[in-house]
Design a protein around this motif. Structure first.
Motif, PDB file in Angstrom:
ATOM      1  N   LEU A 189      -2.406 101.800  61.962  1.00  0.00           N
ATOM      2  CA  LEU A 189      -2.245 100.617  62.795  1.00  0.00           C
ATOM      3  C   LEU A 189      -1.528  99.516  62.024  1.00  0.00           C
ATOM      4  N   GLU A 190      -1.991  99.274  60.803  1.00  0.00           N
ATOM      5  CA  GLU A 190      -1.397  98.219  59.977  1.00  0.00           C
ATOM      6  C   GLU A 190       0.056  98.543  59.643  1.00  0.00           C
ATOM      7  N   ARG A 207      -3.676  90.019  54.210  1.00  0.00           N
ATOM      8  CA  ARG A 207      -4.422  90.609  55.319  1.00  0.00           C
ATOM      9  C   ARG A 207      -5.738  89.892  55.594  1.00  0.00           C
ATOM     10  N   ARG A 208      -5.729  88.570  55.360  1.00  0.00           N
ATOM     11  CA  ARG A 208      -6.863  87.727  55.736  1.00  0.00           C
ATOM     12  C   ARG A 208      -6.503  86.974  57.014  1.00  0.00           C
ATOM     13  N   LEU A 209      -7.489  86.802  57.878  1.00  0.00           N
ATOM     14  CA  LEU A 209      -7.275  86.106  59.136  1.00  0.00           C
ATOM     15  C   LEU A 209      -7.019  84.622  58.865  1.00  0.00           C
ATOM     16  N   VAL A 210      -5.875  84.132  59.268  1.00  0.00           N
ATOM     17  CA  VAL A 210      -5.540  82.728  59.024  1.00  0.00           C
ATOM     18  C   VAL A 210      -5.393  81.939  60.316  1.00  0.00           C
ATOM     19  N   LEU A 211      -5.299  82.634  61.446  1.00  0.00           N
ATOM     20  CA  LEU A 211      -5.142  81.929  62.706  1.00  0.00           C
ATOM     21  C   LEU A 211      -5.682  82.792  63.835  1.00  0.00           C
ATOM     22  N   LEU A 214     -10.979  89.894  56.185  1.00  0.00           N
ATOM     23  CA  LEU A 214      -9.868  90.841  56.105  1.00  0.00           C
ATOM     24  C   LEU A 214      -9.707  91.563  57.439  1.00  0.00           C
ATOM     25  N   VAL A 215      -8.506  92.082  57.673  1.00  0.00           N
ATOM     26  CA  VAL A 215      -8.230  92.776  58.924  1.00  0.00           C
ATOM     27  C   VAL A 215      -9.197  93.942  59.131  1.00  0.00           C
TER      28      VAL A 215
END
Length: 200
Positions: free
Chosen positions: A71-72, A16-20, A41-42
Motif C-alpha cells: 500500500l505504501e 511516515r508520521r501523521l502530520v495532518l 506512524l502510518v
C-alpha cells in the motif's frame, strides 16, 4: 482549508508520521483525536483501523504486513486506489497520493450511497429479467435512443445470441440479425426507414 471537506484526509510526512488530518477523517474512522494528534506512524493508524474493522481483513495476519508495505509503495508511485467493503454496508474509496517532499496523502471517500444505489438498480434489473425470462415469447426492450437495454432467454434462443442481457447492441444491429435469419420481406425496409427517422 480541509476542515469542511467531506473527504477524509490523512497526510504522513517522509518519516511516515501523521502530520495532518481533517474532521471528516476523524468522523469516518472514529479514531480518537488525541491518538491522531500524537503523530502516529502510518502502520499504527492502519493497525487501529484494522482493529476497528475498517480495513478489508486478510486471511492471514502475515499477509497483512505485506499488504501495508505494498500500500505504501503504491501510494508513493501515485498508484494506490482501492475500494474497501466494510461491515454495515459501508464502502470507501481509498487513494494514496505522493507529495513532492516525500510525504504521503491518503484520501478516504465514503461511496456507500453510490454503491447501494447501484446494488438496488442491479437487483431491480435482475428482477425484471427474471420476469421476462418467465415469458415464453421472445422479448427485446430498446431505449428511446435505440440501444438494447433488456432481453429475455427466449429472445436469445430464437435469434442464437449468446448474451440475452444488457449489451452494446442497438436496434439497427438487431434488425439486421432478424432480417438475415428471416425470409425477404418489405417490412425490413420499413423498419430501417422508421429507425433512420428516429435517429437510431
Amino acid at each position: 482549508t480541509f476542515a469542511h471537506l467531506s473527504t477524509g484526509l490523512a497526510v504522513f510526512d517522509r518519516g511516515r508520521r501523521l502530520v495532518l488530518f481533517n474532521p471528516a477523517f476523524v468522523e469516518m474512522t472514529g479514531l480518537p483525536a488525541p491518538f491522531l494528534a500524537a503523530r502516529p506512524l502510518v502502520h499504527s493508524v492502519l493497525d487501529r483501523l484494522r482493529d476497528a474493522g475498517l480495513l478489508p481483513e486478510p486471511r492471514h495476519y502475515a499477509s497483512w504486513r505485506d499488504r501495508i508495505a505494498r500500500l505504501e509503495a503504491a501510494a508513493q508511485r501515485d498508484r494506490y486506489c482501492e475500494t474497501w467493503s466494510l461491515p454495515g454496508d459501508r464502502t470507501w474509496r481509498v487513494s494514496g497520493r505522493a507529495q513532492p517532499d516525500g510525504a504521503l496523502a491518503f484520501l478516504f471517500v465514503d461511496i456507500s450511497d453510490e454503491v447501494g444505489l447501484a446494488r438496488r438498480f442491479r437487483a431491480e434489473l435482475d428482477c425484471a429479467r427474471a420476469v421476462l425470462d418467465a415469458i415464453g415469447e421472445a422479448v427485446a426492450v430498446f431505449s428511446p435512443s435505440g440501444a438494447l437495454t433488456l432481453s429475455n432467454a427466449a429472445y436469445a434462443a430464437l435469434w442464437g445470441v449468446a448474451d440475452a442481457g444488457l449489451a452494446e447492441r442497438d436496434l439497427a444491429g438487431e434488425a439486421a440479425l432478424w432480417e438475415g435469419a428471416c425470409a425477404p420481406s418489405p417490412r425490413w425496409a420499413a423498419l430501417r426507414e422508421e429507425a433512420g427517422a428516429r435517429g437510431w
